[in-house]
Write an enzyme that holds these catalytic residues in place. Structure first.
Site, short mmCIF file in Angstrom:
data_model
loop_
_atom_site.label_atom_id
_atom_site.label_comp_id
_atom_site.label_asym_id
_atom_site.label_seq_id
_atom_site.Cartn_x
_atom_site.Cartn_y
_atom_site.Cartn_z
CG ASP A 157 2.93 11.64 11.01
OD1 ASP A 157 1.60 11.25 10.12
OD2 ASP A 157 3.06 10.31 11.68
CB SER B 271 -2.97 10.87 8.80
OG SER B 271 -2.05 10.14 8.31
N GLY B 272 -0.83 12.06 5.65
CA GLY B 272 -0.54 12.17 5.16
C GLY B 272 -1.30 11.07 4.65
CE LYS C 145 1.01 14.87 8.44
NZ LYS C 145 2.04 13.96 8.77
CG ASP D 239 0.34 5.94 8.10
OD1 ASP D 239 0.23 4.67 8.76
OD2 ASP D 239 -0.14 7.23 7.75
CD GLU E 107 4.73 5.33 7.79
OE1 GLU E 107 4.36 5.85 6.79
OE2 GLU E 107 5.20 5.50 8.17
CG ASP F 2 7.17 9.24 12.57
OD1 ASP F 2 7.55 8.75 11.40
OD2 ASP F 2 6.03 9.71 12.00
NE ARG G 247 4.69 6.95 -0.40
CZ ARG G 247 4.18 7.61 0.61
NH1 ARG G 247 3.92 6.50 1.57
NH2 ARG G 247 3.89 8.31 0.70
#
Length: 277
Positions: free
Chosen positions: A75, A164-165, A209, A77, A84, A232, A120
């Site tokens: 990942d 990554s998201g 992912k 962030d 982030e 994480d 977001r």
């Protein structure tokens, strides 16, 4: 089983206390703040003692070797980097507290990722694309040990994936900087130099992912046991579950509870010590 102990709290006094507790057959230094205690014995007070000392611990098979692995997936962030990215982008709009609240809920597993991403990103509508460059230049920092980790994996011939998201603006640059073999993330839509508040293309969420790991693992002809993954947040759990070794890096409690190993005090280079010599 061997016991790997590492972290800033691993002083000579702390090491001796852990040796007295686990009675290993031998001690092999792994670095300035890491040791392998061979054939160490489990002890009910070990976890509590290590946490009090500021030391990470992990039992690993005595036969495990770095050469057993062929793929590393991580990942971005709060795992590879300290921030982030979306929270810092939002800060350019004065919206960081509102966005960070949604981010935290998603990382704890209290909010579905796609919904959190949509909510977001919508708040970023109208922000100049140049804000992304400012975040990368002024706020993005690698977590300690990132460069050492990537160099060690590369030297061992292990393929590396950044998934990554977050956003391609950052993963593309980190791929070039650190030499990742693959990088995948969400694409922010931009019109006339401004963010539209939408993403374009496939959404990289928890399932994406996991699927990315499986696809590359299959392409390389690797068994699940030959894969290492690090993350994480709750959206990393499906990915970690597909790996032979899943590492929770300074992670949320739900992730620490389900991962193979957890690093709470050590830098990212500590992952190398978990993979044998």
């Amino acid at each position: 089983m061997n016991l790997v102990v590492q972290g800033p709290g691993l002083s000579p006094v702390a090491l001796q206390a852990l040796v007295d507790l686990t009675r290993p057959a031998g001690i092999t230094p792994l670095g300035a703040q890491a040791c392998c205690l061979t054939a160490a014995q489990a002890h009910p007070e070990l976890a509590e003692r290590c946490e009090a000392l500021g030391v990470d611990h992990a039992f690993i098979p005595a036969t495990r070797r770095l050469g057993d692995f062929g793929l590393f997936v991580t990942d971005m962030d709060s795992t590879l980097i300290t921030i982030e990215c979306i929270d810092e982008i939002a800060d350019m709009q004065g919206l960081k507290p509102k966005v960070a609240e949604i981010t935290e809920a998603a990382m704890r597993g209290e909010l579905e990722f796609r919904e959190s991403l949509t909510r977001r990103v919508a708040l970023l509508k109208g922000l100049p694309e140049a804000a992304l460059a400012r975040v990368f230049a002024e706020r993005l920092q690698l977590n300690p040990g990132a460069e050492t980790l990537l160099a060690g994996l590369k030297q061992a011939g292990i393929r590396t994936v950044l998934v990554s998201g977050g956003f391609t603006y950052f993963t593309d640059r980190l791929q070039q900087q650190l030499g990742f073999d693959y990088a995948y993330a969400n694409q922010l839509e931009v019109e006339n130099g401004l963010l539209t508040g939408r993403v374009t293309g496939p959404v990289i969420d928890a399932e994406a992912k996991r699927e990315t790991l499986i696809r590359i693992r299959t392409e390389l002809g690797l068994a699940p046991s030959a894969v290492v993954a690090a993350g994480d947040g709750a959206n990393d759990l499906p990915m970690l579950g597909e790996a032979g070794v899943g590492v929770a890096y300074h992670a949320k409690p739900v992730v620490r509870a389900q991962a193979s190993h957890a690093l709470n005090h050590t830098g990212l280079d500590g992952i190398l010590h978990l993979l044998g010599q």
